[in-house]
Design a protein around this motif. Structure first.
Motif, mmCIF file in Angstrom:
data_model
loop_
_atom_site.group_PDB
_atom_site.id
_atom_site.type_symbol
_atom_site.label_atom_id
_atom_site.label_comp_id
_atom_site.label_asym_id
_atom_site.label_seq_id
_atom_site.Cartn_x
_atom_site.Cartn_y
_atom_site.Cartn_z
ATOM 1 N N ASP A 1 -1.498 22.743 28.077
ATOM 2 C CA ASP A 1 -0.750 22.385 29.290
ATOM 3 C C ASP A 1 0.590 23.102 29.403
ATOM 4 N N ARG A 2 0.788 24.176 28.607
ATOM 5 C CA ARG A 2 2.074 24.882 28.641
ATOM 6 C C ARG A 2 1.935 26.271 28.035
ATOM 7 N N LEU A 3 2.989 27.079 28.155
ATOM 8 C CA LEU A 3 2.990 28.451 27.644
ATOM 9 C C LEU A 3 3.869 28.547 26.397
ATOM 10 N N THR A 4 3.591 27.693 25.435
ATOM 11 C CA THR A 4 4.423 27.570 24.243
ATOM 12 C C THR A 4 4.623 28.894 23.516
ATOM 13 N N THR A 5 3.535 29.525 23.135
ATOM 14 C CA THR A 5 3.627 30.727 22.288
ATOM 15 C C THR A 5 4.270 31.883 23.025
ATOM 16 N N LEU A 6 3.894 32.102 24.270
ATOM 17 C CA LEU A 6 4.460 33.201 25.047
ATOM 18 C C LEU A 6 5.970 33.057 25.160
ATOM 19 N N ASN A 7 6.441 31.853 25.447
ATOM 20 C CA ASN A 7 7.878 31.625 25.578
ATOM 21 C C ASN A 7 8.616 31.818 24.260
ATOM 22 N N ALA A 8 8.056 31.262 23.182
ATOM 23 C CA ALA A 8 8.729 31.373 21.886
ATOM 24 C C ALA A 8 8.805 32.826 21.434
ATOM 25 N N ALA A 9 7.689 33.549 21.542
ATOM 26 C CA ALA A 9 7.655 34.936 21.059
ATOM 27 C C ALA A 9 8.538 35.846 21.900
ATOM 28 N N ALA A 10 8.711 35.535 23.185
ATOM 29 C CA ALA A 10 9.570 36.359 24.043
ATOM 30 C C ALA A 10 11.016 36.336 23.574
ATOM 31 N N THR A 11 11.429 35.267 22.888
ATOM 32 C CA THR A 11 12.812 35.192 22.401
ATOM 33 C C THR A 11 13.060 36.100 21.210
ATOM 34 N N PHE A 12 11.989 36.510 20.505
ATOM 35 C CA PHE A 12 12.159 37.306 19.292
ATOM 36 C C PHE A 12 12.831 38.649 19.580
ATOM 37 N N LEU A 13 12.581 39.214 20.763
ATOM 38 C CA LEU A 13 13.116 40.535 21.084
ATOM 39 C C LEU A 13 14.637 40.590 20.976
ATOM 40 N N GLU A 14 15.307 39.503 21.334
ATOM 41 C CA GLU A 14 16.768 39.500 21.335
ATOM 42 C C GLU A 14 17.371 38.797 20.127
ATOM 43 N N ALA A 15 16.540 38.388 19.164
ATOM 44 C CA ALA A 15 17.045 37.713 17.968
ATOM 45 C C ALA A 15 17.912 38.655 17.147
ATOM 46 N N ARG A 16 18.921 38.113 16.512
ATOM 47 C CA ARG A 16 19.791 38.888 15.629
ATOM 48 C C ARG A 16 19.768 38.367 14.195
ATOM 49 N N THR A 17 19.344 37.123 14.042
ATOM 50 C CA THR A 17 19.330 36.485 12.726
ATOM 51 C C THR A 17 18.074 35.624 12.597
ATOM 52 N N THR A 18 17.812 35.158 11.380
ATOM 53 C CA THR A 18 16.712 34.219 11.174
ATOM 54 C C THR A 18 16.982 32.916 11.932
ATOM 55 N N ASP A 19 18.250 32.546 12.083
ATOM 56 C CA ASP A 19 18.590 31.344 12.855
ATOM 57 C C ASP A 19 18.155 31.483 14.309
ATOM 58 N N ASP A 20 18.310 32.672 14.863
ATOM 59 C CA ASP A 20 17.886 32.904 16.247
ATOM 60 C C ASP A 20 16.374 32.734 16.392
ATOM 61 N N LEU A 21 15.614 33.260 15.436
ATOM 62 C CA LEU A 21 14.160 33.102 15.478
ATOM 63 C C LEU A 21 13.784 31.628 15.423
ATOM 64 N N LYS A 22 14.421 30.904 14.517
ATOM 65 C CA LYS A 22 14.132 29.472 14.371
ATOM 66 C C LYS A 22 14.493 28.714 15.645
ATOM 67 N N ALA A 23 15.606 29.080 16.270
ATOM 68 C CA ALA A 23 16.020 28.399 17.495
ATOM 69 C C ALA A 23 15.007 28.603 18.617
ATOM 70 N N GLY A 24 14.471 29.829 18.733
ATOM 71 C CA GLY A 24 13.459 30.091 19.754
ATOM 72 C C GLY A 24 12.190 29.290 19.515
ATOM 73 N N LEU A 25 11.785 29.187 18.255
ATOM 74 C CA LEU A 25 10.605 28.390 17.920
ATOM 75 C C LEU A 25 10.839 26.919 18.209
ATOM 76 N N ASP A 26 12.005 26.407 17.817
ATOM 77 C CA ASP A 26 12.328 25.004 18.046
ATOM 78 C C ASP A 26 12.362 24.668 19.534
ATOM 79 N N ARG A 27 12.961 25.548 20.314
ATOM 80 C CA ARG A 27 13.157 25.262 21.737
ATOM 81 C C ARG A 27 11.838 25.082 22.468
ATOM 82 N N PHE A 28 10.833 25.884 22.108
ATOM 83 C CA PHE A 28 9.585 25.856 22.868
ATOM 84 C C PHE A 28 8.422 25.220 22.108
ATOM 85 N N GLY A 29 8.697 24.668 20.926
ATOM 86 C CA GLY A 29 7.643 23.974 20.195
ATOM 87 C C GLY A 29 6.792 24.869 19.328
#
Length: 606
Positions: free
Chosen positions: A299-327
């Motif tokens: 019922d949602r685009l969880t993976t697409l949204n989370a993975a799209a954030t990886f492009l602009e990540a600068r740290t492991t914290d950024d990756l984790k934040a993108g995963l957390d935000r979209f499940g």
């Protein structure tokens, strides 16, 4: 220099521009925004893999589930919603751009039956690709079983400041995907000046990077053991009517399948953890009992949204934040290391939250990791497990995954006590065992060179662990006694052992394998394990997952082609310099370089 080139290109056009970068001729997509980046990805994938993509979009458009989604506009309704259900601005722009770029190439190069696609089609494809439960179901949803799915897996090692020679992060990415076809990789450098500069791979039909690195952080995905769906057992009053809270409900005839409030009914499910059809579990559908697939990502685009954030990540914290935000993602671990010297293992993904009193077959859950819940009670329908109850670990030492569960991320600090749907916490595969034994030996010395050697040293874990105790009394056993217990191109005995071990390792199995292989048992591995390119044979090192060879290569012996295995292999070391030291091997595109272990400098700073 590259900044000057980008600036001049952007003065000419706002559309992405592809140029060569490095000895592998890695395409470099330069764009002013995410929409332009998506355009370059779509155009570049089409240029390199048009026939595969044409087949992919044609076959998906024809399958029953896809047609049903299209007719009911299910995905259109999801896309119309704001995030986290619908796409973020970055994801939306990447999809819009991808369709523009793909269609532009198709218009200029009409072949392979390729046709223009729409944004809705691309969203539907990504939606179906990340709906694991529906993807695994046979018979009921599909009028006939889908074609065979190749095994997928991966190895990844992330080492932090406490384990590297330079005090910053080092990452090895070794995804195992098919070398050809619809689930293969496209390698490129992707740049939006000032925002994005990534060297990595995208899966065909997807505009996001699951394996890659930039100047701040490197990340790689591994197929996880977690399940994103449940099976719901229905109590029927007739073949198409089921009971919920004591009241009858009629299944909905979708024309292609029968649907319920819990999802579509199926009669067979793939329960092999690597997404293949190797293990099939039949499910009854009678006048009194049936099973529906309840997919928590539907019922949602969880993976697409989370993975799209990886492009602009600068740290492991950024990756984790993108995963957390979209499940999180679907059945994908993310392992990462950054220039600060931090590492991350994140098993953050769509996983059902199942009440213990609702599980109706504990043995099935223990065996497969899939819960069967009671459909007679509406309260038993699983929800999504909150991310704060999922396994993850951040540290400055190390994290690894080779497709065993979260419990085997660290030899010294196992993650345990999580729901069974995340995977078995007691059994590790042989590749995992190899990694957990080797990583502590190198702590304090890890750099890109150590990673490059470790991933391609081709030690046969099964032979090291079991060969000396296996029953072997025939004269041909001398081949194995002289074997170096590695899967190098020149190793004599590797082929014999791998096929014997896979066949069960018994005396009878040995006789059968020797009879089948004949004189091949005396030949170096490379004389039998090779691919043909431009009429010439390219010998390949590596070995099958069943033998625990870290550098996994699974051969289709009939076609004399690699079915799946080490594909985009990359080693990234962060130093005090602005740009990391990086090496890559794109094995399917350049099997000659892979076979020769001839690493290429990463495209990011070329």
């Amino acid at each position: 220099m590259w900044k000057t080139v980008i600036a001049s290109l952007l003065l000419v056009t706002s559309a992405p521009v592809a140029s060569a970068a490095g000895p592998e001729q890695v395409p470099h997509v330069v764009a002013a925004h995410h929409r332009g980046l998506g355009d370059g990805i779509g155009y570049g994938q089409a240029k390199a893999h048009l026939c595969d993509l044409a087949k992919l979009f044609t076959e998906f458009a024809a399958d029953p589930q896809f047609r049903d989604l299209e007719r009911r506009e299910v995905v259109e309704a999801i896309v119309a919603q704001p995030p986290p259900v619908g796409p973020t601005r970055q994801a939306r722009d990447l999809v819009t751009g991808y369709v523009q770029g793909y269609n532009r190439y198709v218009a200029r190069n009409p072949r392979c039956g390729a046709r223009p696609i729409t944004e809705a089609e691309l969203y539907r494809f990504n939606h179906v690709a990340f709906n694991e439960g529906i993807f695994r179901a046979y018979e009921g949803i599909w009028p006939s079983p889908p074609k065979e799915v190749k095994e997928r897996g991966s190895n990844t090692i992330a080492v932090g400041a406490g384990g590297t020679s330079g005090g910053r992060g080092v990452l090895l990415g070794n995804p195992h995907v098919p070398w050809r076809g619809m689930v293969s990789f496209w390698h490129a450098r992707l740049t939006i000046p000032g925002k994005v500069d990534v060297d990595g791979v995208t899966v065909l039909g997807m505009p996001v990077v699951f394996n890659g690195y930039n100047r701040g952080v490197a990340w790689s995905a591994t197929v996880s053991t977690a399940s994103s769906y449940t099976l719901t057992r229905l109590r029927l009053v007739d073949r198409h009517t089921y009971l919920v809270d004591g009241k009858p409900e009629r299944m909905i005839d979708r024309g292609t399948h029968w649907d319920t409030r819990y999802g579509p009914v199926t009669r067979k499910i793939r329960t092999n953890p690597h997404l293949t059809g190797d293990e099939m579990t039949p499910l009854p559908w009678t006048d009194t009992e049936a099973y529906a697939v309840t997919d928590l990502a539907a019922d949602r685009l969880t993976t697409l949204n989370a993975a799209a954030t990886f492009l602009e990540a600068r740290t492991t914290d950024d990756l984790k934040a993108g995963l957390d935000r979209f499940g999180g993602t679907v059945r994908t671990n993310i392992i990462a290391a950054d220039r600060r010297g931090q590492t991350l293992y994140a098993g953050i993904q769509v996983v059902p939250d199942v009440r213990t009193d609702c599980v109706v077959d504990q043995g099935f859950l223990d065996r497969t990791g899939v819960a069967i819940v009671d459909g007679t009670r509406s309260a038993c329908r699983a929800g999504r497990l909150p991310v704060d109850r999922m396994p993850w670990i951040a540290s400055d030492t190390y994290a690894t995954n080779s497709n065993s569960s979260h419990a085997f991320v660290r030899a010294d600090k196992p993650l345990k006590g999580f729901p069974r749907v995340f995977g078995d916490e007691n059994i590790a595969n042989l590749r995992t065992e190899f990694g957990l034994q080797e990583i502590p030996r190198h702590l304090g010395r890890f750099d890109a060179g150590v990673m490059r050697k470790l991933v391609l040293e081709n030690r046969n874990t099964a032979a090291e662990k079991h060969l000396d105790s296996m029953p072997c009394v025939r004269p041909e056993c001398e081949v194995l006694r002289k074997w170096d217990r590695r899967n190098e191109v020149g190793s004599v005995g590797a082929l014999l052992f791998d096929q014997w071990f896979a066949a069960g390792g018994t005396e009878k199995a040995f006789d059968e394998v020797v009879a089948r292989l004949g004189p091949k048992i005396h030949q170096p591995l490379g004389e039998n394990q090779y691919v043909v390119r431009d009429g010439g044979k390219i010998p390949l090192h590596g070995g099958p997952g069943s033998s625990g060879v870290y550098n996994l290569i699974n051969m289709d012996w009939k076609k004399q082609e690699v079915s799946d295995g080490s594909s985009f292999v990359f080693a990234v070391e962060y130093t005090d310099r602005a740009c990391p030291t990086a090496y890559t091997l794109m094995a399917p595109a350049r099997p000659d370089l892979y076979g020769a272990k001839r690493w290429q400098k990463g495209a990011l700073c070329g």
